[in-house]
Design a protein around this motif. Structure first.
Motif, short mmCIF file in Angstrom:
data_model
loop_
_atom_site.label_atom_id
_atom_site.label_comp_id
_atom_site.label_asym_id
_atom_site.label_seq_id
_atom_site.Cartn_x
_atom_site.Cartn_y
_atom_site.Cartn_z
N ARG A 4 -3.97 -9.22 45.52
CA ARG A 4 -2.95 -8.99 44.49
C ARG A 4 -3.29 -7.78 43.61
NH1 ARG A 4 1.14 -11.61 46.37
NH2 ARG A 4 0.41 -13.46 47.42
N ARG A 57 -1.82 -7.67 49.20
CA ARG A 57 -1.29 -8.99 49.52
C ARG A 57 -2.31 -10.11 49.31
NH1 ARG A 57 2.59 -6.67 48.97
NH2 ARG A 57 4.28 -6.24 50.42
N VAL A 58 -3.57 -9.84 49.62
CA VAL A 58 -4.58 -10.90 49.54
C VAL A 58 -5.23 -10.93 48.16
CG1 VAL A 58 -6.67 -11.85 50.57
CG2 VAL A 58 -4.99 -10.70 52.02
N ALA A 104 -11.62 -12.77 54.03
CA ALA A 104 -11.58 -11.72 53.02
C ALA A 104 -12.96 -11.09 52.83
CB ALA A 104 -11.07 -12.29 51.70
N LEU A 135 -2.59 -2.51 52.35
CA LEU A 135 -1.87 -3.77 52.58
C LEU A 135 -2.68 -5.01 52.18
CD1 LEU A 135 0.64 -5.19 53.68
CD2 LEU A 135 -0.45 -5.25 55.91
N ALA A 136 -3.90 -5.12 52.70
CA ALA A 136 -4.66 -6.35 52.42
C ALA A 136 -5.03 -6.50 50.94
CB ALA A 136 -5.90 -6.43 53.31
N GLN A 175 2.53 -13.76 55.36
CA GLN A 175 2.35 -12.34 55.08
C GLN A 175 2.25 -11.54 56.37
OE1 GLN A 175 -1.20 -13.07 52.89
NE2 GLN A 175 -0.23 -12.76 50.90
N ASP A 229 4.98 -8.66 56.62
CA ASP A 229 4.47 -7.31 56.39
C ASP A 229 4.06 -6.58 57.67
OD1 ASP A 229 4.72 -7.25 53.60
OD2 ASP A 229 2.93 -8.49 53.38
N ALA A 255 -7.71 -10.92 60.54
CA ALA A 255 -9.07 -10.52 60.16
C ALA A 255 -9.11 -9.97 58.74
CB ALA A 255 -9.61 -9.48 61.15
N LEU A 256 -7.98 -9.41 58.27
CA LEU A 256 -7.93 -8.89 56.90
C LEU A 256 -7.72 -10.00 55.88
CD1 LEU A 256 -5.78 -5.69 57.49
CD2 LEU A 256 -8.11 -5.74 56.61
N GLY A 257 -7.45 -11.21 56.35
CA GLY A 257 -7.26 -12.34 55.44
C GLY A 257 -5.81 -12.59 55.10
N LEU A 258 -4.88 -11.92 55.78
CA LEU A 258 -3.47 -12.19 55.54
C LEU A 258 -3.10 -13.57 56.09
CD1 LEU A 258 -3.34 -9.17 54.85
CD2 LEU A 258 -1.24 -9.01 56.16
#
Ligand code: ATP
Ligand code: MG
Lengths: 245, 223
Positions: free
Chosen positions: A110, A107-108, A80, A103-104, B136, B140, B129-132
């Protein structure tokens, strides 16, 4: 003193092949480091280890802001904080430009929908693509797609940005628009590690240039010294080859 | 004897029509229930096959290969006639649904897997890399792209499931085919069988055509 990104004794094997042979590298907070070197020297492998897209041997250690980059719950924390921009953009083709960016955070982190959308639009403004928020990636040029990918990485407000040859897949006339965005980013105090073949960019923007060959860091110097007075013969040969045409 | 009178006896058809409708309703229920259960089972199997611990992966693979190899009729007869010997007595509907689901799930798992494996690695990497997290990333990023690709083969599989429901008549389930054979016996005339065949076609032929159209459209999108 350990750097903001601290890489100690990094080894990476692909089966029998020893791709990284003991890399030690400290990168300070806010530093812009450009990584150059011949094809196959391990540049991509090195930066992909920083967010652990590649596994590395257990006796190696990488820390980002003091957090060890190990599999498990810490890894999401590290990822993150570390954004990545790929040579082939890797935008999500089934989402619009704005949704790619949202998206991130949604989802990450919130983040709420409205807030994430507003942030996406601010970021698109910043990379000069405000008019394209509702389009799908396939409707954009390569240079535009790469700028969206940068905006997507920025949406997580990362402390570190990794770039793996962000302009190598672009038509020549689009390289400039992406480098301009990166040049602006370098002013913002974010830590950047950029694998690139753009020597002009490295010379102007980098705080430090690193030359890799055969899975090792051969030379590391500020751009002025690196380009005008390289110490190692291998660096000189490389610069000779890339600057002489 | 007049051929038309024998195979398309309208009077016999009209008389047996209510029976055929009742059979059709059961066939559709069995088909729909098995297709849905097969989708859920298939997605679960696919995730285990790709992402579970190594031993679970191997077991899942064995399951998938076994249930794609075994003839459905053999499986159905085992479920209905053999399981009672170990104290498990299932109704014709449940037996048929279980057999259809187990097989459809195996095929569906392989269809989902091909859809997931067709997604470029860069999509997984960008999400990571985005942390998903893994879940998810799947819901997604990966599955929404896979779904598009797997709709034609999934529809194909659904057609097969509906066709295979006819095997349930072997375990005395009064589906469309069973009703037709009974109506034929009652009327001493084969027209109800022809009627049943026409009804199967009326449902399945449009689906077959739809699959061809979807496939053509997807291939055009690729070019
Ligand atoms: N998945 C893999 N499996 C096996 N070998 C690999 C794999 N990925 C990379 N390598 C090898 O590791 C070495 C370093 O690769 P890497 O991609 O890091 O090089 P690079 O410096 O980024 O080169 P380029 O400028 O071509 O991108 C190369 O010799 C490559 O062939
Ligand atoms: Mg590379």
């Amino acid at each position: 003193m350990p750097g903001y990104i601290s890489i100690r004794n990094l080894h990476k094997h692909y089966g029998e092949f020893h791709a990284l042979r003991g890399i030690d590298l400290e990168i300070a907070r806010g530093e812009v480091v450009c990584v150059v070197g011949p094809s196959g020297s391990g540049k991509s492998t090195l930066i992909r280890c920083i967010n652990r897209l590649e596994d590395f041997s257990a006796d190696s250690a990488i820390r980002v802001d003091g957090v060890p980059v190990l599999p498990g719950s810490n890894l999401a924390r590290v990822r993150a904080e570390v954004g990545m921009v790929f040579q082939s953009f890797n935008l999500f083709p089934h989402l619009t430009v704005r949704e790619n960016i949202m998206l991130a955070p949604r989802r990450v982190r919130r983040t709420g929908r409205a807030e994430a959308a507003a942030q996406a639009d601010r970021l698109l403004e910043r990379v000069g693509l405000a008019a394209h928020a509702g389009k799908y990636p396939s409707a954009l040029s390569g240079g535009q797609q790469q700028r969206v990918a940068i905006a997507r990485a920025l949406a997580m407000e990362p402390q570190v940005l990794l770039f793996d040859e962000p302009t190598s897949a672009l038509d020549p006339e689009m390289v400039g628009e992406v480098l301009d965005v990166m040049r602006d980013l370098a002013q913002t105090g974010v830590t950047m590690v950029v694998v690139t073949h753009e020597m002009g960019f490295a010379r102007q923007v980098a705080d430090r240039v690193i030359f890799m060959d055969g899975g090792e860091v051969i030379e590391s110097a500020p751009p002025e010294a690196f380009f005008s007075a390289p110490r190692e013969a291998r660096t000189r040969n490389f610069l000779h080859a890339v600057l002489d045409h | 004897m007049d051929l038309f009178e024998t195979f398309f006896n309208l009077e016999v058809l009209a008389r047996s029509f209510p029976m055929l409708l009742k059979g059709l309703w059961l066939t559709l229920q069995l088909g729909a229930a098995s297709i849905l259960a097969g989708l859920v089972l298939g997605l679960g199997l696919c995730m285990m096959r790709l992402y579970a611990a190594r031993p679970v992966q191997i077991l899942t693979r064995v399951y998938i290969d076994v249930f794609r190899s075994i003839p459905l009729l053999v499986l159905l007869i085992i479920v209905y006639y053999a399981l009672p010997f170990v104290g498990l007595r299932l109704s014709p509907f449940v037996s048929a649904m279980a057999a259809l689901t187990m097989v459809s799930g195996a095929y569906t798992a392989e269809i989902f897997r091909s859809g997931i494996e067709a997604i470029p690695r860069g999509q997984f990497e960008a999400a990571a890399a985005l942390g998903l997290g893994h879940r998810q990333t799947m819901t997604d990023v990966i599955l929404p792209q896979s779904i598009r690709m797997v709709i034609p083969p999934l529809t194909n599989n659904s057609i097969n499931v509906v066709k295979d429901t006819a095997l349930a008549s072997v375990v005395a389930m009064p589906d469309l085919l069973k009703q037709a054979t009974q109506a034929q016996a009652l009327a001493a005339n084969p027209s109800p069988l022809i009627g049943a065949a026409v009804i199967y076609l009326a449902f399945l032929l449009p689906l077959v055509l739809l699959v061809s159209r979807l496939e053509r459209r997807l291939n055009r999108g690729k070019a």
